[in-house]
Design a protein around this motif. Structure first.
Motif, PDB file in Angstrom:
ATOM      1  N   ILE A  31      15.900  51.150  66.935  1.00  0.00           N
ATOM      2  CA  ILE A  31      15.056  52.097  66.209  1.00  0.00           C
ATOM      3  C   ILE A  31      13.602  51.646  66.246  1.00  0.00           C
ATOM      4  O   ILE A  31      12.679  52.437  66.517  1.00  0.00           O
ATOM      5  CB  ILE A  31      15.524  52.240  64.748  1.00  0.00           C
ATOM      6  N   LEU A  32      13.371  50.370  65.994  1.00  0.00           N
ATOM      7  CA  LEU A  32      12.002  49.850  66.028  1.00  0.00           C
ATOM      8  C   LEU A  32      11.398  50.007  67.420  1.00  0.00           C
ATOM      9  O   LEU A  32      10.213  50.353  67.555  1.00  0.00           O
ATOM     10  CB  LEU A  32      11.990  48.375  65.613  1.00  0.00           C
ATOM     11  N   HIS A  33      12.196  49.772  68.443  1.00  0.00           N
ATOM     12  CA  HIS A  33      11.702  49.918  69.815  1.00  0.00           C
ATOM     13  C   HIS A  33      11.326  51.363  70.113  1.00  0.00           C
ATOM     14  O   HIS A  33      10.292  51.637  70.732  1.00  0.00           O
ATOM     15  CB  HIS A  33      12.765  49.432  70.801  1.00  0.00           C
ATOM     16  N   ARG A  34      12.136  52.295  69.670  1.00  0.00           N
ATOM     17  CA  ARG A  34      11.849  53.713  69.909  1.00  0.00           C
ATOM     18  C   ARG A  34      10.548  54.135  69.233  1.00  0.00           C
ATOM     19  O   ARG A  34       9.736  54.856  69.821  1.00  0.00           O
ATOM     20  CB  ARG A  34      13.007  54.576  69.401  1.00  0.00           C
ATOM     21  N   VAL A  35      10.347  53.691  67.997  1.00  0.00           N
ATOM     22  CA  VAL A  35       9.144  54.098  67.256  1.00  0.00           C
ATOM     23  C   VAL A  35       7.893  53.458  67.862  1.00  0.00           C
ATOM     24  O   VAL A  35       6.859  54.125  68.022  1.00  0.00           O
ATOM     25  CB  VAL A  35       9.275  53.734  65.770  1.00  0.00           C
ATOM     26  N   VAL A  36       7.970  52.174  68.214  1.00  0.00           N
ATOM     27  CA  VAL A  36       6.812  51.506  68.811  1.00  0.00           C
ATOM     28  C   VAL A  36       6.467  52.133  70.155  1.00  0.00           C
ATOM     29  O   VAL A  36       5.286  52.380  70.462  1.00  0.00           O
ATOM     30  CB  VAL A  36       7.085  49.996  68.967  1.00  0.00           C
ATOM     31  N   THR A  37       7.462  52.420  70.965  1.00  0.00           N
ATOM     32  CA  THR A  37       7.218  53.070  72.258  1.00  0.00           C
ATOM     33  C   THR A  37       6.580  54.438  72.067  1.00  0.00           C
ATOM     34  O   THR A  37       5.651  54.813  72.792  1.00  0.00           O
ATOM     35  CB  THR A  37       8.539  53.214  73.038  1.00  0.00           C
ATOM     36  N   TRP A  38       7.061  55.193  71.083  1.00  0.00           N
ATOM     37  CA  TRP A  38       6.488  56.508  70.790  1.00  0.00           C
ATOM     38  C   TRP A  38       5.028  56.382  70.372  1.00  0.00           C
ATOM     39  O   TRP A  38       4.169  57.154  70.828  1.00  0.00           O
ATOM     40  CB  TRP A  38       7.317  57.167  69.687  1.00  0.00           C
ATOM     41  N   GLN A  39       4.712  55.391  69.523  1.00  0.00           N
ATOM     42  CA  GLN A  39       3.330  55.200  69.090  1.00  0.00           C
ATOM     43  C   GLN A  39       2.408  54.874  70.264  1.00  0.00           C
ATOM     44  O   GLN A  39       1.312  55.435  70.384  1.00  0.00           O
ATOM     45  CB  GLN A  39       3.261  54.049  68.073  1.00  0.00           C
ATOM     46  N   LEU A  40       2.842  53.955  71.114  1.00  0.00           N
ATOM     47  CA  LEU A  40       1.992  53.534  72.227  1.00  0.00           C
ATOM     48  C   LEU A  40       1.789  54.662  73.239  1.00  0.00           C
ATOM     49  O   LEU A  40       0.724  54.779  73.842  1.00  0.00           O
ATOM     50  CB  LEU A  40       2.610  52.312  72.917  1.00  0.00           C
ATOM     51  N   GLU A  41       2.803  55.492  73.414  1.00  0.00           N
ATOM     52  CA  GLU A  41       2.652  56.621  74.329  1.00  0.00           C
ATOM     53  C   GLU A  41       1.737  57.689  73.737  1.00  0.00           C
ATOM     54  O   GLU A  41       0.972  58.329  74.457  1.00  0.00           O
ATOM     55  CB  GLU A  41       4.017  57.221  74.663  1.00  0.00           C
ATOM     56  N   LYS A  42       1.805  57.881  72.422  1.00  0.00           N
ATOM     57  CA  LYS A  42       0.967  58.895  71.777  1.00  0.00           C
ATOM     58  C   LYS A  42      -0.514  58.542  71.858  1.00  0.00           C
ATOM     59  O   LYS A  42      -1.365  59.427  71.900  1.00  0.00           O
ATOM     60  CB  LYS A  42       1.366  59.043  70.302  1.00  0.00           C
ATOM     61  N   ARG A  43      -0.842  57.260  71.880  1.00  0.00           N
ATOM     62  CA  ARG A  43      -2.246  56.867  71.889  1.00  0.00           C
ATOM     63  C   ARG A  43      -2.842  56.862  73.295  1.00  0.00           C
ATOM     64  O   ARG A  43      -4.039  56.662  73.446  1.00  0.00           O
ATOM     65  CB  ARG A  43      -2.415  55.490  71.259  1.00  0.00           C
ATOM     66  N   ARG A  44      -2.027  57.076  74.312  1.00  0.00           N
ATOM     67  CA  ARG A  44      -2.546  57.080  75.674  1.00  0.00           C
ATOM     68  C   ARG A  44      -3.361  58.347  75.932  1.00  0.00           C
ATOM     69  O   ARG A  44      -2.963  59.449  75.563  1.00  0.00           O
ATOM     70  CB  ARG A  44      -1.414  57.012  76.706  1.00  0.00           C
ATOM     71  N   ASP A 174      -6.845  42.719  59.375  1.00  0.00           N
ATOM     72  CA  ASP A 174      -6.981  44.154  59.605  1.00  0.00           C
ATOM     73  C   ASP A 174      -6.658  44.878  58.300  1.00  0.00           C
ATOM     74  O   ASP A 174      -5.736  44.477  57.577  1.00  0.00           O
ATOM     75  CB  ASP A 174      -6.055  44.637  60.721  1.00  0.00           C
ATOM     76  N   LEU A 175      -7.393  45.949  58.044  1.00  0.00           N
ATOM     77  CA  LEU A 175      -7.272  46.666  56.773  1.00  0.00           C
ATOM     78  C   LEU A 175      -6.961  48.134  57.035  1.00  0.00           C
ATOM     79  O   LEU A 175      -7.597  48.769  57.884  1.00  0.00           O
ATOM     80  CB  LEU A 175      -8.577  46.515  55.980  1.00  0.00           C
ATOM     81  N   LEU A 176      -5.970  48.664  56.310  1.00  0.00           N
ATOM     82  CA  LEU A 176      -5.574  50.063  56.462  1.00  0.00           C
ATOM     83  C   LEU A 176      -5.314  50.666  55.079  1.00  0.00           C
ATOM     84  O   LEU A 176      -4.879  49.967  54.165  1.00  0.00           O
ATOM     85  CB  LEU A 176      -4.287  50.191  57.290  1.00  0.00           C
ATOM     86  N   PRO A 177      -5.538  51.986  54.934  1.00  0.00           N
ATOM     87  CA  PRO A 177      -5.061  52.664  53.723  1.00  0.00           C
ATOM     88  C   PRO A 177      -3.557  52.898  53.823  1.00  0.00           C
ATOM     89  O   PRO A 177      -2.966  52.784  54.917  1.00  0.00           O
ATOM     90  CB  PRO A 177      -5.842  53.981  53.742  1.00  0.00           C
ATOM     91  N   ALA A 178      -2.926  53.244  52.731  1.00  0.00           N
ATOM     92  CA  ALA A 178      -1.470  53.408  52.723  1.00  0.00           C
ATOM     93  C   ALA A 178      -1.026  54.516  53.666  1.00  0.00           C
ATOM     94  O   ALA A 178       0.042  54.428  54.282  1.00  0.00           O
ATOM     95  CB  ALA A 178      -0.987  53.699  51.298  1.00  0.00           C
ATOM     96  N   VAL A 179      -1.851  55.547  53.814  1.00  0.00           N
ATOM     97  CA  VAL A 179      -1.467  56.657  54.687  1.00  0.00           C
ATOM     98  C   VAL A 179      -1.454  56.239  56.151  1.00  0.00           C
ATOM     99  O   VAL A 179      -0.796  56.871  56.986  1.00  0.00           O
ATOM    100  CB  VAL A 179      -2.435  57.851  54.471  1.00  0.00           C
ATOM    101  N   GLY A 180      -2.145  55.154  56.492  1.00  0.00           N
ATOM    102  CA  GLY A 180      -2.199  54.703  57.881  1.00  0.00           C
ATOM    103  C   GLY A 180      -1.167  53.660  58.229  1.00  0.00           C
ATOM    104  O   GLY A 180      -1.173  53.142  59.359  1.00  0.00           O
ATOM    105  N   ALA A 181      -0.273  53.322  57.308  1.00  0.00           N
ATOM    106  CA  ALA A 181       0.756  52.319  57.590  1.00  0.00           C
ATOM    107  C   ALA A 181       1.638  52.783  58.736  1.00  0.00           C
ATOM    108  O   ALA A 181       2.117  53.919  58.751  1.00  0.00           O
ATOM    109  CB  ALA A 181       1.597  52.078  56.338  1.00  0.00           C
ATOM    110  N   ASN A 182       1.857  51.916  59.716  1.00  0.00           N
ATOM    111  CA  ASN A 182       2.653  52.280  60.878  1.00  0.00           C
ATOM    112  C   ASN A 182       3.429  51.073  61.386  1.00  0.00           C
ATOM    113  O   ASN A 182       3.087  49.920  61.099  1.00  0.00           O
ATOM    114  CB  ASN A 182       1.767  52.860  61.987  1.00  0.00           C
ATOM    115  N   VAL A 183       4.472  51.344  62.148  1.00  0.00           N
ATOM    116  CA  VAL A 183       5.399  50.300  62.591  1.00  0.00           C
ATOM    117  C   VAL A 183       4.718  49.302  63.509  1.00  0.00           C
ATOM    118  O   VAL A 183       4.882  48.084  63.360  1.00  0.00           O
ATOM    119  CB  VAL A 183       6.614  50.946  63.294  1.00  0.00           C
TER     120      VAL A 183
END
Length: 208
Positions: A31-44, A174-183
């Motif tokens: 599950i973690l691998h799927r989400v991380v892969t999805w995130q990295l592909e979305k930012r391309r 690194d600093l993020l707001p709660a809405v920006g929390a990501n895997v």
């Protein structure tokens, strides 16, 4: 799960009860691998497609004789050799917009938070209020917390301006707001630091 709440000076400030449905989920690597892969592909970012031979608006009429003209044989003006012709082997638009179910994304974030909590790499702070917004002072305070090489600090709805200014020159923070929390960001950093407000927002995010 109960966790001790600390101040920026590494002093105890009570305890907080973390919701096991958010911070006590058994992690799964797939599950973690799927989400991380999805995130990295979305930012391309995709390349801007060039107009190839079939996309150029020029005449397709044969403009010269096949033989006897003293020049090479060409069928139309769209050939890449001519000015205004189509680009040969140019960049093409590629789709880097994969889809992933919201339930899987939410589950991945819960597992990332649970991974840090189970490994003892989760620190909960009362707040990020600083007496003076100075990098040197904040560095000394964070040094008492034992954050390790890198740390991700997540605040509530809005970032604490004083802490954000003071920590902007600290490469390991690194600093993020709660809405920006990501895997991806949670797993990439050695230590996860949450404020009370961040814990409330993250739990409300899943319970809402």
């Amino acid at each position: 799960m109960k966790v001790t709440v600390q101040t920026l000076d590494a002093q105890g400030s009570g305890e907080i009860e973390l919701n096991d449905a958010v911070f006590g989920v058994e992690p799964r690597a797939d599950i973690l691998h799927r989400v991380v892969t999805w995130q990295l592909e979305k930012r391309r970012g995709t390349a801007r497609g060039a107009r190839e031979r079939s996309d150029v608006a020029r005449t397709g009429k044969k403009f010269g004789r096949q033989k006897g003209g003293g020049t090479a044989r060409h069928g139309d003006r769209r050939a890449p050799i001519f000015v205004g012709g189509g680009k040969a082997h140019g960049p093409r638009v590629r789709d880097f917009n994969p889809s992933l179910n919201k339930k899987v994304r939410a589950l991945g974030l819960k597992m990332a938070l649970s991974t840090k909590a189970a490994a003892g790499q989760l620190i909960v702070l009362d707040s990020l209020d600083v007496s003076e917004a100075k990098t040197k002072a904040v560095r000394e305070q964070l040094g008492k917390l034992g954050l390790g090489k890198t740390a991700l600090v997540i605040d509530g709805d809005a970032l604490n301006i004083g802490f954000a200014q003071a920590s902007s020159n600290l490469r390991q923070i690194d600093l993020l707001p709660a809405v920006g929390a990501n895997v991806y960001d949670i797993l990439k950093h050695e230590t996860l630091v949450l404020t009370r407000a961040a814990v409330e927002k993250l739990e409300a995010r899943f319970n809402g």
